[in-house]
Design a protein around this motif. Structure first.
Motif, PDB file in Angstrom:
ATOM      1  N   ALA A 135      10.937  13.554  -1.766  1.00  0.00           N
ATOM      2  CA  ALA A 135      11.475  12.820  -2.915  1.00  0.00           C
ATOM      3  C   ALA A 135      11.217  11.328  -2.759  1.00  0.00           C
ATOM      4  CB  ALA A 135      12.967  13.099  -3.056  1.00  0.00           C
ATOM      5  N   ALA A 136      11.434  10.821  -1.542  1.00  0.00           N
ATOM      6  CA  ALA A 136      11.230   9.395  -1.282  1.00  0.00           C
ATOM      7  C   ALA A 136       9.753   9.015  -1.435  1.00  0.00           C
ATOM      8  CB  ALA A 136      11.729   9.051   0.118  1.00  0.00           C
ATOM      9  N   ILE A 137       8.851   9.860  -0.945  1.00  0.00           N
ATOM     10  CA  ILE A 137       7.418   9.588  -1.080  1.00  0.00           C
ATOM     11  C   ILE A 137       7.028   9.493  -2.553  1.00  0.00           C
ATOM     12  CG2 ILE A 137       5.130  10.590  -0.763  1.00  0.00           C
ATOM     13  CD1 ILE A 137       6.037   9.448   1.805  1.00  0.00           C
ATOM     14  N   ASP A 138       7.513  10.420  -3.355  1.00  0.00           N
ATOM     15  CA  ASP A 138       7.232  10.379  -4.790  1.00  0.00           C
ATOM     16  C   ASP A 138       7.798   9.111  -5.420  1.00  0.00           C
ATOM     17  OD1 ASP A 138       5.822  12.699  -4.791  1.00  0.00           O
ATOM     18  OD2 ASP A 138       7.378  13.940  -5.706  1.00  0.00           O
ATOM     19  N   ILE A 156       0.000   8.069  -1.230  1.00  0.00           N
ATOM     20  CA  ILE A 156       1.112   7.597  -0.395  1.00  0.00           C
ATOM     21  C   ILE A 156       1.347   8.558   0.765  1.00  0.00           C
ATOM     22  CG2 ILE A 156       3.531   6.872  -0.393  1.00  0.00           C
ATOM     23  CD1 ILE A 156       1.601   5.194  -2.134  1.00  0.00           C
ATOM     24  N   ARG A 157       1.190   9.815   0.520  1.00  0.00           N
ATOM     25  CA  ARG A 157       1.351  10.794   1.597  1.00  0.00           C
ATOM     26  C   ARG A 157       0.304  10.560   2.682  1.00  0.00           C
ATOM     27  NH1 ARG A 157       3.352  13.862  -2.933  1.00  0.00           N
ATOM     28  NH2 ARG A 157       5.483  14.470  -2.355  1.00  0.00           N
ATOM     29  N   ASN A 163       0.808  -1.223   0.000  1.00  0.00           N
ATOM     30  CA  ASN A 163       0.000   0.000   0.000  1.00  0.00           C
ATOM     31  C   ASN A 163       0.841   1.273   0.000  1.00  0.00           C
ATOM     32  OD1 ASN A 163      -2.531  -1.369   0.130  1.00  0.00           O
ATOM     33  ND2 ASN A 163      -2.158  -1.760   2.313  1.00  0.00           N
ATOM     34  N   GLY A 164       2.132   1.105   0.198  1.00  0.00           N
ATOM     35  CA  GLY A 164       3.013   2.266   0.244  1.00  0.00           C
ATOM     36  C   GLY A 164       3.311   2.749   1.640  1.00  0.00           C
ATOM     37  N   ARG A 165       2.858   2.017   2.650  1.00  0.00           N
ATOM     38  CA  ARG A 165       3.156   2.414   4.026  1.00  0.00           C
ATOM     39  C   ARG A 165       4.611   2.094   4.340  1.00  0.00           C
ATOM     40  NH1 ARG A 165      -0.779   1.654   9.144  1.00  0.00           N
ATOM     41  NH2 ARG A 165      -1.657   3.457   8.053  1.00  0.00           N
ATOM     42  N   ARG A 178       5.713   6.277  -7.602  1.00  0.00           N
ATOM     43  CA  ARG A 178       6.031   5.854  -8.968  1.00  0.00           C
ATOM     44  C   ARG A 178       6.274   4.343  -9.010  1.00  0.00           C
ATOM     45  NH1 ARG A 178       4.071  10.524  -9.821  1.00  0.00           N
ATOM     46  NH2 ARG A 178       5.454  12.309  -9.669  1.00  0.00           N
ATOM     47  N   TYR A 179       6.936   3.839  -8.005  1.00  0.00           N
ATOM     48  CA  TYR A 179       7.231   2.396  -7.928  1.00  0.00           C
ATOM     49  C   TYR A 179       5.929   1.590  -7.914  1.00  0.00           C
ATOM     50  CZ  TYR A 179       9.175  -1.972  -6.007  1.00  0.00           C
ATOM     51  OH  TYR A 179       9.525  -3.293  -5.791  1.00  0.00           O
ATOM     52  N   LEU A 180       4.931   2.057  -7.150  1.00  0.00           N
ATOM     53  CA  LEU A 180       3.666   1.323  -7.014  1.00  0.00           C
ATOM     54  C   LEU A 180       2.621   1.739  -8.041  1.00  0.00           C
ATOM     55  CD1 LEU A 180       3.301   1.392  -3.102  1.00  0.00           C
ATOM     56  CD2 LEU A 180       4.025  -0.549  -4.543  1.00  0.00           C
TER      57      LEU A 180
END
Length: 784
Positions: free
Chosen positions: A371-374, A387-388, A299-301, A378-380
């Motif tokens: 930057a990491a959140i973005d 994601i935020r 989920n991006g957590r 993109r990865y998911l």
């Protein structure tokens, strides 16, 4: 019971609170008319001298010969001083030793001061310093962070924050990413450059006018350089033509040199740096080279995160230790990090010592997290906003509201604020329209990003969180206000005057503000860390309350009325059912020998930080905000335009909405400049090449967002014991501009259908954007 004096009695009108009103800046008309007096506008004395500074022409080396014969003989020269002429301390480091007033044997950056000259005119002084004959034995300089890391060159020991088993958490996570970002520095580029004016006084003392955010620090270092008691140095600051942190510690050398030359010549001395010399000789916002490794679920957590922050500190400590600490404190930004490790390295290089700049390291930490959140998004293949949201701090949780340094996030309004901004900015609809536009247009691509800000308010160093103020009420009822804060255009004096007017319930025009002086309010902290109103406003309020208490006690006794029947209303004192004009109350109090003067003091409660445990409460509270930025990028040139910006920012209960909105707008644009156009360039010898507006591009009117919407977040008064439940507004808005940089990345990512997160270092100049576009096209095998 005594009778009231014969006065005109009326019922009080409905009173609009002075606090909360959008009043004009106290000097606004003086600024527009050119009547505001800055140091260089002061009338010159008949025997005044002008100073200039001779500087190093190499980045690192030993001084073999310093021949100043021609300098002494130059036209108009009255005095020349070197390190050996300093009667007291040569080191003027604000926290740690290492900042030399004048180089003695070793030079450590290109532009380091070596000597100073006093002459009859500014032009004569600057022409004279060029006549010095200097020979060096060069030493290979360290100019880049990677070189400093390789040679283990640090100005202070590294610091580490860690919670949990980070390596295990990342390795066991379903997904991992790594990334690196090079973050450029920033020149303060204030309208009024560094300047000081020193006038010798009796007993070897000196009066110094300095364009400084920290008059008490100027007092201290001038006294130490001259080897005299602090009490013999008086520093006055009426206003600064901009500071932004560049005049917190780095106003000191010029005040010291002016004072030293004034001591030697027994004449007034003014030292004003030219723009190119100012940029070459003084520090900037710290460039950082940051890396991250993050593990997360489907989920991006975020399950585990490791950050390494490497700051280019320049040649000396200055304030870099605290700057890097604050970057570490803010790398989490608005997101809960359970298993986390944060390393902060303070790299020593042979550049001018970098220093405080609006945000004080926090922007460099926050942008790394964003930057990491973005990258995760993109990865998911998800919208970064999703994601935020999933990683936000959660005040309702029993554990997801604790920062990496173990401070509890008590008032977490960001989820509500961002939901409101998402709706008011039509984020979801615009995201759909934007994707459609990008499919239909091959060359022009649009990007959209919503980024949050959670910014801690307080000085990193506990003892700096204190302030004093002085109030006199004269017998005509006019109120004289003085406090330790300095006015640099941010409206501090206006806000504090409103606070005092509110306490006495008089018009703010009745409160007269005088220049900040060390002999009126001693031992004041710098006007920095966004704490100017919080600290000085509270101190002024406390001073006003002391006088109010005296006046109420006097009125109670004089008119035989209970204290609870007495109050200040609309320029009157209400005594039972009657009114007495504020002016008449003051006259009556004076005749009856009631003191009408008071000092106020305030210290911020609750804050502490245990460096050994990397735990504590370094911030009294957090200020919040968010911005949605939309950009359009030309994929053939790398040029771009900011089309629209929507800002929703939390200032608690605003003391002055007009000033607060102005600060938000100005902070955003300055942050946008840092991230897009303001590129600092040095050659391979450590010489700064961007030394003026022709080569260093600050934002102009043409760079402003075409559509710029700023709103204050309503119904979020600060729950802490702050001044009228307001929140600081100086620094936090600058980081809202991260949304512009993220939107540019979003536009570039569309070239690969948002499946690849582009590498985009800052500032994101058109050249860097074009390079990122080319790399994106190559990686995704997409042609333009």
């Amino acid at each position: 019971m005594r009778k009231l004096p014969a006065i005109k009695v009326k019922q009080p009108a409905a009173v609009d609170c002075v606090v909360g009103k959008p009043e004009n800046h106290e000097s606004v008309f003086k600024h527009v008319k050119g009547q505001a007096i800055y140091i260089d506008d002061q009338l010159e004395m008949s025997n005044q001298l002008h100073a200039a500074v001779g500087i190093s022409q190499i980045a690192h080396g030993r001084i073999k010969k310093l021949d100043l014969t021609a300098v002494y003989k130059a036209e108009g020269v009255i005095a020349v001083v070197t390190a050996k002429d300093v009667p007291g301390q040569l080191d003027i480091g604000p926290v740690f030793h290492g900042d030399k007033l004048l180089a003695k044997d070793i030079v450590e950056y290109y532009g380091q001061p070596l000597f100073a000259v006093a002459a009859c005119s500014h032009q004569q002084a600057w022409q004279a310093v060029k006549l010095a004959q200097i020979e060096y034995e060069p030493i290979p300089p360290i100019l880049e962070v990677w070189h400093a890391l390789e040679q283990k060159s640090f100005i202070r020991p590294s610091h580490v924050m860690q919670r949990g088993n980070v390596t295990l958490a990342i390795n066991d996570a379903p997904h991992q990413i790594t990334g690196q970002i090079n973050i450029g520095g920033q020149e303060h580029f204030y309208l009024e450059g560094q300047i000081a004016y020193a006038i010798p006084s009796e007993d070897e003392g000196v009066l110094v006018y300095s364009s400084s955010q920290h008059p008490s620090e100027i007092q201290k270092v001038v006294a130490e350089v001259l080897n005299i008691p602090f009490s013999l140095v008086t520093v006055e600051v009426r206003r600064l033509g901009g500071g932004f942190g560049g005049k917190e510690s780095q106003a000191a050398p010029w005040a010291c040199l002016a004072a030293l030359l004034a001591r030697v010549t027994r004449q007034p001395v003014k030292l004003r740096l030219n723009r190119d010399d100012d940029m070459e000789m003084t520090g900037k916002r710290h460039p950082f080279v940051n890396s991250y490794r993050i593990g997360f679920d489907d989920n991006g957590r975020i399950l585990g995160a490791e950050f390494t922050l490497n700051a280019n500190c320049g040649y000396s400590p200055d304030l870099s230790d605290a700057v890097v600490d604050r970057a570490m404190f803010h790398v989490d930004n608005a997101y809960y990090l359970d298993q986390v490790k944060i390393v902060g390295n303070r790299c020593k290089t042979n550049l001018a010592s970098n220093t405080a700049f609006r945000g004080f390291g926090s922007p460099q930490g926050m942008i790394t997290m964003e930057a990491a959140i973005d990258d995760i998004a993109r990865y998911l293949g998800k919208d970064p906003l999703v994601i935020r949201k999933i990683n936000f701090y959660d005040s309702k949780s029993t554990h997801r509201n604790i920062t990496p340094y173990y401070q509890v996030v008590e008032q977490n309004i960001l989820p509500t604020l961002i939901n409101q901004l998402e709706q008011s900015s039509d984020y979801q609809w615009r995201r759909i329209q934007l994707r459609k536009f990008n499919v239909e247009n091959k060359i022009l691509k649009k990007g959209l990003s919503l980024t949050p800000v959670k910014f801690g308010i307080s000085f990193n160093v506990k003892h700096l969180n204190q302030a004093g103020a002085l109030i006199h009420i004269y017998t005509d009822g006019s109120i004289h206000l003085n406090h330790g804060g300095t006015e640099m255009g941010q409206g501090l004096l206006t806000k504090v005057a409103q606070i005092v007017a509110e306490e006495f319930k008089v018009d703010s025009s009745n409160v007269y503000i005088s220049a900040t002086r060390t002999d009126k309010v001693p031992n004041a902290s710098a006007t920095a860390a966004s704490s100017g109103t919080d600290l000085n406003g509270k101190a002024a309020q406390n001073a006003a309350k002391i006088i109010k208490k005296r006046l109420i006690e006097f009125a109670s006794q004089y008119f035989s009325v209970n204290k609870n029947e007495i109050g200040f209303v609309d320029n009157y004192l209400k005594v039972g059912s009657r009114l007495i004009l504020f002016t008449e109350l003051i006259q009556l109090a004076y005749v009856n020998r009631v003191s009408l003067s008071a000092t106020g003091y305030y210290r911020t409660p609750k804050i502490y930080y245990d460096r050994e445990k990397s735990a504590g409460r370094p911030f009294f509270y957090f200020a919040n905000g968010a911005a949605v930025s939309e950009v359009i990028v030309d994929c053939l040139t790398g040029e771009y335009k900011v089309l629209r910006v929507d800002v929703l920012h939390d200032v608690g209960r605003s003391i002055n909405p007009a000033i607060d909105i102005g600060q938000i707008e100005g902070g955003f644009v300055q942050g946008m400049g840092w991230l897009t156009t303001e590129e600092l360039v040095w050659n391979d010898q450590g010489q700064l090449l961007t030394t003026g507006p022709a080569t260093y591009k600050i934002p102009t009117v043409g760079d402003m967002p075409v559509d710029f919407r700023v709103q204050l977040f309503a119904d979020a008064p600060n729950p802490e014991n702050t001044i009228y439940h307001s929140k600081a507004v100086g620094e936090p808005p600058l980081m809202l501009a991260i949304s512009v940089w993220a939107a540019i990345r979003d536009a570039i990512s569309s070239l690969a259908n948002y499946s690849i997160s582009p590498r985009l270092d800052t500032p994101a100049t058109p050249e860097r954007v074009l390079q990122a576009i080319e790399q994106q096209c190559t990686a995704s095998e997409v042609g333009l």
